[in-house]
Design a protein around this motif. Structure first.
Motif, short mmCIF file in Angstrom:
data_model
loop_
_atom_site.label_atom_id
_atom_site.label_comp_id
_atom_site.label_asym_id
_atom_site.label_seq_id
_atom_site.Cartn_x
_atom_site.Cartn_y
_atom_site.Cartn_z
N ALA A 186 0.63 5.73 -6.03
CA ALA A 186 0.28 4.45 -6.65
C ALA A 186 0.44 4.51 -8.16
N GLU A 187 0.05 5.62 -8.74
CA GLU A 187 0.17 5.78 -10.19
C GLU A 187 1.63 5.73 -10.63
N ARG A 202 2.29 -4.81 -7.00
CA ARG A 202 0.89 -4.39 -7.09
C ARG A 202 0.61 -3.43 -5.95
N ILE A 203 0.43 -2.16 -6.27
CA ILE A 203 0.31 -1.12 -5.25
C ILE A 203 -1.13 -0.64 -5.14
N HIS A 204 -1.61 -0.59 -3.89
CA HIS A 204 -2.97 -0.16 -3.60
C HIS A 204 -2.94 1.10 -2.74
N VAL A 205 -3.95 1.92 -2.86
CA VAL A 205 -4.07 3.13 -2.04
C VAL A 205 -4.73 2.78 -0.71
N THR A 209 0.81 -1.21 0.00
CA THR A 209 0.00 0.00 0.00
C THR A 209 0.85 1.26 0.00
N THR A 210 0.25 2.31 -0.51
CA THR A 210 0.80 3.65 -0.42
C THR A 210 -0.34 4.59 -0.05
N GLU A 217 3.80 3.93 -9.54
CA GLU A 217 4.26 2.55 -9.48
C GLU A 217 3.57 1.66 -10.52
#
Length: 290
Positions: free
Chosen positions: A39-40, A48-51, A32-33, A42
């Motif tokens: 996130a964008e 796989r990055i989630h907000v 997560t970020t 990445e």
């Protein structure tokens, strides 16, 4: 193995890299970020990055979290407690293959010991609210891990430094200061050692509470002097702590004085530190920029 990081920051990325190096470069990594913009940025990475901003549940992370076998937490708690546990406990409960949890805490939970050496047997007596919240978050995760019947690795980290976050950067930016307080030392740890030790703990499903700091707690001004010498520049002048202009938060760090031992975790893993003192760590950072 499938990894999920709450807080895909500096130490989490070092851990992901270490696991890919030590185990398998194809291990899936999600995390997560705090913002959509981060996130964008990445979007083209292997992660796989989630907000997840810690205020409301993340809307896209449930599938990856529920598929995780190893979850590592690096988001600091606040007055409401641990955001991941508060807002995504249901997803953790629904992770059928969860094998291990890692939690990045801080040596700040011990408080002040007047510069004496301590280990994990020392009592926690935090001085500031941030460290008190860490003690409470540690307890909450212990309770959850017991309920789930999974190992929990709590690693209490010293001050983190590494490429992009070192005395060199502060000297270049003109923000480095040599504040001198008699007898004061700080504990620190190179980010690569955090990644490597946490990765080995994950691979061995290590359980328990451990410290992670290098072998030479040192006065903060010594690092600035050493880095300036490597750079071939004059260090900034020494400033007595008593007369230094500092924010209340910065000044609060100087009320906490101890020497923290990491022997327990190194023995448990049969490991050594890559950078046992700040000198090896700064030398490597400087060489890496060439």
């Amino acid at each position: 193995m499938r990894l999920f990081f709450f807080g895909m920051g500096y130490s989490s990325r070092a851990t992901a890299r270490a696991l890919h190096l030590l185990a398998d470069p194809e291990i899936p990594v999600a995390g997560t970020t705090r913002s959509a913009e981060a996130a964008e940025s990445e979007a083209d990475s292997a992660y796989r990055i989630h907000v997840f901003d810690g205020e409301v549940p993340g809307t896209t992370l449930s599938e990856d979290l529920r598929a995780a076998t190893h979850v590592i937490l690096s988001i600091p708690p606040d007055e409401r407690g641990d955001a991941a546990l508060n807002l995504h406990r249901a997803d953790l409960d629904a992770a059928p293959n969860l094998e291990w949890i890692g939690y990045f805490s801080t040596v700040g939970v011990y408080g002040d010991f007047g510069g004496e050496w301590i280990d994990e047997d020392a009592p926690t007596r935090p001085i500031n609210i941030r460290s008190k919240q860490r003690v409470e978050a540690e307890a909450a995760w212990r309770a959850y891990a017991r309920e789930r019947g999974v190992p929990l690795f709590i690693v209490r980290l010293a001050g983190i430094y590494g490429p992009g976050r070192s005395a060199f950067d502060k000297l270049r930016e003109g923000t480095a200061r040599r504040i001198v307080k008699a007898g004061q030392v700080f504990n620190r740890i190179h980010v690569a050692d955090i990644g490597r030790i946490t990765a080995r703990a994950a691979l061995s499903d290590l359980d328990g509470t451990y410290n992670l700091a290098d072998t030479e707690p040192a006065p903060p001004q010594d690092l600035v002097t050493y880095a300036a010498h490597i750079m071939g520049i004059e260090p900034p002048p020494e400033v007595p702590f008593e007369t230094a202009e500092m924010t209340p938060m910065a000044r609060s760090f100087y009320s906490d004085n101890k020497r923290v031992s990491s022997k327990k975790v190194l023995a448990a893993l049969g490991a050594d530190l890559l950078y046992p003192t700040y000198r090896e760590g700064l030398d490597a950072i400087w060489k890496g920029r060439q």
